[in-house]
Write an enzyme that holds these catalytic residues in place. Structure first.
Site, mmCIF file in Angstrom:
data_model
loop_
_atom_site.group_PDB
_atom_site.id
_atom_site.type_symbol
_atom_site.label_atom_id
_atom_site.label_comp_id
_atom_site.label_asym_id
_atom_site.label_seq_id
_atom_site.Cartn_x
_atom_site.Cartn_y
_atom_site.Cartn_z
ATOM 1 N N HIS A 131 0.838 -1.206 0.000
ATOM 2 C CA HIS A 131 0.000 0.000 0.000
ATOM 3 C C HIS A 131 0.870 1.253 0.000
ATOM 4 O O HIS A 131 2.074 1.185 0.225
ATOM 5 C CB HIS A 131 -0.930 0.027 1.230
ATOM 6 C CG HIS A 131 -2.120 -0.872 1.085
ATOM 7 N ND1 HIS A 131 -2.071 -2.201 1.411
ATOM 8 C CD2 HIS A 131 -3.394 -0.628 0.650
ATOM 9 C CE1 HIS A 131 -3.258 -2.753 1.183
ATOM 10 N NE2 HIS A 131 -4.076 -1.815 0.722
ATOM 11 N N LYS A 135 -0.716 4.923 4.608
ATOM 12 C CA LYS A 135 -1.622 3.980 5.295
ATOM 13 C C LYS A 135 -1.231 3.819 6.762
ATOM 14 O O LYS A 135 -0.067 3.601 7.092
ATOM 15 C CB LYS A 135 -1.599 2.624 4.573
ATOM 16 C CG LYS A 135 -2.615 1.659 5.141
ATOM 17 C CD LYS A 135 -2.960 0.537 4.173
ATOM 18 C CE LYS A 135 -3.940 -0.463 4.769
ATOM 19 N NZ LYS A 135 -5.240 0.123 5.150
HETATM 20 N N1 LIG Z 1 -12.832 -1.092 2.588
HETATM 21 C C1 LIG Z 1 -12.244 -0.560 1.520
HETATM 22 O O1 LIG Z 1 -12.571 -0.888 0.361
HETATM 23 C C2 LIG Z 1 -11.195 0.487 1.703
HETATM 24 C C3 LIG Z 1 -10.887 0.893 2.969
HETATM 25 N N2 LIG Z 1 -10.029 1.935 3.165
HETATM 26 C C4 LIG Z 1 -9.902 2.371 4.542
HETATM 27 O O2 LIG Z 1 -10.677 3.560 4.703
HETATM 28 C C5 LIG Z 1 -10.092 4.413 5.663
HETATM 29 C C6 LIG Z 1 -9.883 5.806 5.085
HETATM 30 O O3 LIG Z 1 -8.982 5.722 4.013
HETATM 31 P P1 LIG Z 1 -8.494 7.054 3.255
HETATM 32 O O4 LIG Z 1 -9.643 7.845 2.781
HETATM 33 O O5 LIG Z 1 -7.467 6.603 2.294
HETATM 34 O O6 LIG Z 1 -7.798 7.842 4.466
HETATM 35 P P2 LIG Z 1 -7.596 9.422 4.635
HETATM 36 O O7 LIG Z 1 -6.597 9.588 5.728
HETATM 37 O O8 LIG Z 1 -7.314 10.042 3.319
HETATM 38 O O9 LIG Z 1 -9.024 9.937 5.125
HETATM 39 C C7 LIG Z 1 -9.541 9.703 6.398
HETATM 40 C C8 LIG Z 1 -10.340 10.922 6.804
HETATM 41 O O10 LIG Z 1 -11.024 10.640 8.021
HETATM 42 C C9 LIG Z 1 -11.046 11.860 8.744
HETATM 43 N N3 LIG Z 1 -11.421 11.698 10.144
HETATM 44 C C10 LIG Z 1 -10.646 11.641 11.248
HETATM 45 N N4 LIG Z 1 -11.398 11.557 12.355
HETATM 46 C C11 LIG Z 1 -12.698 11.553 11.925
HETATM 47 C C12 LIG Z 1 -13.947 11.490 12.584
HETATM 48 N N5 LIG Z 1 -14.044 11.421 13.920
HETATM 49 N N6 LIG Z 1 -15.081 11.481 11.835
HETATM 50 C C13 LIG Z 1 -15.012 11.553 10.493
HETATM 51 N N7 LIG Z 1 -13.839 11.647 9.810
HETATM 52 C C14 LIG Z 1 -12.714 11.639 10.516
HETATM 53 C C15 LIG Z 1 -9.643 12.425 8.530
HETATM 54 O O11 LIG Z 1 -9.571 13.798 8.884
HETATM 55 C C16 LIG Z 1 -9.476 12.164 7.036
HETATM 56 O O12 LIG Z 1 -9.965 13.241 6.258
HETATM 57 C C17 LIG Z 1 -8.825 3.692 6.132
HETATM 58 O O13 LIG Z 1 -9.117 2.954 7.284
HETATM 59 C C18 LIG Z 1 -8.519 2.732 4.981
HETATM 60 O O14 LIG Z 1 -7.784 1.601 5.386
HETATM 61 C C19 LIG Z 1 -9.447 2.587 2.130
HETATM 62 C C20 LIG Z 1 -9.688 2.205 0.847
HETATM 63 C C21 LIG Z 1 -10.576 1.111 0.525
HETATM 64 O O1 LIG Z 2 -5.845 2.140 3.242
HETATM 65 C C1 LIG Z 2 -6.074 1.836 2.049
HETATM 66 O O2 LIG Z 2 -5.743 2.572 1.114
HETATM 67 C C2 LIG Z 2 -6.761 0.576 1.776
HETATM 68 N N1 LIG Z 2 -7.246 -0.080 2.792
HETATM 69 C C3 LIG Z 2 -7.996 -1.294 2.753
HETATM 70 C C4 LIG Z 2 -7.308 -2.362 3.540
HETATM 71 O O3 LIG Z 2 -6.754 -2.071 4.624
HETATM 72 O O4 LIG Z 2 -7.337 -3.526 3.130
HETATM 73 C C5 LIG Z 2 -8.434 -1.672 1.370
HETATM 74 C C6 LIG Z 2 -7.534 -1.264 0.249
HETATM 75 O O5 LIG Z 2 -6.527 -2.210 0.081
HETATM 76 C C7 LIG Z 2 -6.982 0.133 0.384
#
Ligand SMILES: NC(=O)C1=CN([C@@H]2O[C@H](COP(=O)(O)OP(=O)(O)OC[C@H]3O[C@@H](n4cnc5c(N)ncnc54)[C@H](O)[C@@H]3O)[C@@H](O)[C@H]2O)C=CC1
Ligand SMILES: O=C(O)C1=N[C@H](C(=O)O)C[C@H](O)C1
Length: 234
Positions: A131, A135
């Site tokens: 990643h 992350k």
């Molecule tokens: N399940 C899936 O398909 C995927 C999951 N993810 C996960 O999603 C999460 C977010 O990923 P990204 O957007 O890349 O991270 P990012 O760091 O770009 O965005 C996270 C956002 O959450 C905000 N945040 C912090 N505290 C908060 C609160 N109390 N309430 C609402 N927002 C708050 C932050 O300020 C930030 O803007 C991570 O845990 C990542 O692993 C990411 C991509 C795909």
């Molecule tokens: O943090 C990410 O970017 C992603 N998080 C998810 C994970 O922890 O598996 C899904 C995806 O791979 C991207």
């Protein structure tokens, strides 16, 4: 459909674009320090926030009758509490460690491969995830799901980051540049190896899967998975 975004970071912004392209409205963008939340116009909440924020965000939605699509990783110690609250409030909930439609199929391949390979003691399994450097959690939620599914379908008893003991699946996490998410399951023997891999080219696939899940959950109550959304349980 009126969508509320919980977390307006990389994924929140991508989900906004995908949702608007599909004709949906973004009625709230909740990020850290957003203050009081008005739940009245929300048809669904999509949470891609942070591990220590996800459970509170999800609970608030259930308390206010809003269905939740949860993609945040690293908060699953509280998963059972979220499920219990959802059931108590007669709500609707989908969590997926990876919402990509391709990964939903990849998870099925992984389970089937684990069942077949469990009959051959020449092969050892290992997992690798790569990643982007921003992350926060390691291993990825997707790698944990893959490991848990292998354990359920084989004699492996656990997984460990880097150095695994007997009967444990070794998981390697790499953080390289802007890599959106690459997961590899490898079965190696002395004479060959078999590998299955999913590589995301960007974040659009995660966002599209989450929006499809949000559309699917409208009018439903209960706890579901992406297998239900893609009707893979038949
Ligand atoms: N399940 C899936 O398909 C995927 C999951 N993810 C996960 O999603 C999460 C977010 O990923 P990204 O957007 O890349 O991270 P990012 O760091 O770009 O965005 C996270 C956002 O959450 C905000 N945040 C912090 N505290 C908060 C609160 N109390 N309430 C609402 N927002 C708050 C932050 O300020 C930030 O803007 C991570 O845990 C990542 O692993 C990411 C991509 C795909
Ligand atoms: O943090 C990410 O970017 C992603 N998080 C998810 C994970 O922890 O598996 C899904 C995806 O791979 C991207």
């Amino acid at each position: 459909m009126n969508i509320a975004l919980f977390g307006y970071g990389k994924m929140g912004k991508m989900i906004e674009t995908v949702s608007q392209n599909k004709g949906h409205n973004i009625v709230a963008k909740i990020d850290v320090d957003s203050g009081d939340i008005d739940y009245s116009e929300m048809d669904v909440a999509i949470d891609f926030s942070m591990p220590d924020a996800a459970f509170d965000n999800i609970s608030g939605c259930f308390e206010n009758g809003v269905p939740v699509i949860s993609g945040t990783t690293g908060w699953l110690d509280n998963y059972d509490d979220a499920v219990a609250l959802c059931q108590e409030k007669n709500g609707a909930f989908i969590y997926a460690s990876n919402f990509s439609l391709g990964v939903t199929i990849f998870f099925e391949l992984n389970r089937y491969l684990a069942q077949m390979m469990s009959r051959l003691d020449q092969y050892r399994v290992s997992l690798e995830e790569i990643h982007h450097t921003q992350k926060l959690d390691a291993p990825s939620g997707t790698a944990i799901s893959l490991a848990e599914d292998i354990i359920e379908n084989s004699d492996y008893q656990g997984w460990k980051l880097d150095r695994a003991g007997d009967g444990e699946i070794p998981v390697t996490s790499k953080r390289i540049g802007d890599t959106p998410g690459t997961h590899t399951v490898n079965y190696g023997s002395k004479v060959d190896h078999i590998e299955i891999r999913h590589a995301a080219h960007n974040r659009e696939g995660f966002a599209l899967g989450a929006v499809i899940a949000a559309e699917w959950i409208q009018g439903k109550t209960g706890i579901f998975t992406m297998k239900d959304v893609l009707d893979l349980n038949r």
